[in-house]
Scaffold this active site. Sequence first.
Site, PDB file in Angstrom:
ATOM      1  N   HIS A 189       2.473  -5.809   6.152  1.00  0.00           N
ATOM      2  CA  HIS A 189       3.207  -5.387   4.956  1.00  0.00           C
ATOM      3  C   HIS A 189       2.439  -4.315   4.172  1.00  0.00           C
ATOM      4  O   HIS A 189       1.591  -4.667   3.341  1.00  0.00           O
ATOM      5  CB  HIS A 189       3.396  -6.582   4.025  1.00  0.00           C
ATOM      6  CG  HIS A 189       4.423  -7.561   4.481  1.00  0.00           C
ATOM      7  ND1 HIS A 189       5.725  -7.524   4.032  1.00  0.00           N
ATOM      8  CD2 HIS A 189       4.349  -8.595   5.337  1.00  0.00           C
ATOM      9  CE1 HIS A 189       6.402  -8.513   4.601  1.00  0.00           C
ATOM     10  NE2 HIS A 189       5.589  -9.173   5.408  1.00  0.00           N
TER      11      HIS A 189
ATOM     12  N   GLU B  62       3.350  -2.685   1.614  1.00  0.00           N
ATOM     13  CA  GLU B  62       3.573  -2.831   0.167  1.00  0.00           C
ATOM     14  C   GLU B  62       2.681  -3.907  -0.439  1.00  0.00           C
ATOM     15  O   GLU B  62       2.486  -3.952  -1.652  1.00  0.00           O
ATOM     16  CB  GLU B  62       5.058  -3.117  -0.123  1.00  0.00           C
ATOM     17  CG  GLU B  62       5.522  -4.552   0.090  1.00  0.00           C
ATOM     18  CD  GLU B  62       5.756  -4.907   1.560  1.00  0.00           C
ATOM     19  OE1 GLU B  62       5.434  -4.087   2.436  1.00  0.00           O
ATOM     20  OE2 GLU B  62       6.260  -6.024   1.816  1.00  0.00           O
TER      21      GLU B  62
ATOM     22  N   CYS C 193       8.019  -6.083   8.857  1.00  0.00           N
ATOM     23  CA  CYS C 193       8.156  -7.523   9.073  1.00  0.00           C
ATOM     24  C   CYS C 193       9.581  -7.889   9.486  1.00  0.00           C
ATOM     25  O   CYS C 193       9.999  -7.552  10.581  1.00  0.00           O
ATOM     26  CB  CYS C 193       7.694  -8.286   7.833  1.00  0.00           C
ATOM     27  SG  CYS C 193       7.388 -10.032   8.169  1.00  0.00           S
TER      28      CYS C 193
END
Lengths: 230, 80
Positions: free
Chosen positions: A201, A203, A86
């Site tokens: 993302h 994560e 990002c």
Amino acid sequence: MTVAVLSFGGSNCDRDVVKAFGHIDVSAEVVWYKDEDDVADADAVVLPGGFSYGDYLRAGAMAARTPVMERVREHVENGAPVLGICNGAQILCESGIVQGAYAPNESAKFQCEPTYLRVETTDTPFTREFEEGDVIEIPIAHAEGRYVPDDLDALVDDDRVLFRYVNEDGDATDAANPNGSVDNIAGIVGETRNVAAMMPHPERASREILGSDDGLGVLAGFDACEDSKA
Amino acid sequence: MTYEAVVRVTLKEGVLDPEAKTIRKSLERLGFDIDDLHTADEYVVEFDAENKETAREEAEEMCEALLANPTIHDYTVEVR
């Protein structure tokens, strides 16, 4: 293997990335951008998401021109895995480490939503856990994510498109493209294939309870790079 | 001598400008008849230089180094 998760003023996904690495037993720590030696000593680098320098001028433009980016560049040259997520992806583009630029979303809005990605190449540390053509679910959260390449032909010819935005069936349709990125591109690798920039993302897709744990497959590539540091 | 450089950064022709599109729609909703609308960012930079020409060169270097992103932007420089 220790991964430096590089934090600038305004980075806000740094701890999430460290936590996600914890799920797959990869040692990672948040490193402040002024602690250049700690970045140099790490075995790999993640540039996490957030709003470094308040997205002033253009997202990632300020962070890309900080001295620590020379250490990041050295890691790329030495073959260590370097992943920009990002805002981290925007920083890698702004620094010229990977090609292209991120423009405002076609919707002109901040978008936070799940997306399906098709794995386009497995010849990178970040996708070696997958099969080519796999469809995975990883969310996006950005306002400036419309990828504009400098040279699309070079990316395609060199097999450097990492992910494309697709629908659930794996088709790269216009409707499945959340931000208007050229050729539905959601992630790319640099010429040396050990550096990647992606808007979704991983994560945030690290636990089933979050809706998906497909992101762990992206991060798992770091574990396999134990001896990659030159 | 101190010069003032006015740098204007615009999206390249062909790069979609969703902000401009939204603003245009709003203006049209207010009854204005719009043929075209572009957004631009303007930066005003004051600095010392030997002469106007070197001031222009330095301002252009600033554009290449930071103010514009050559992949998606064009820029103009006016020195005064």
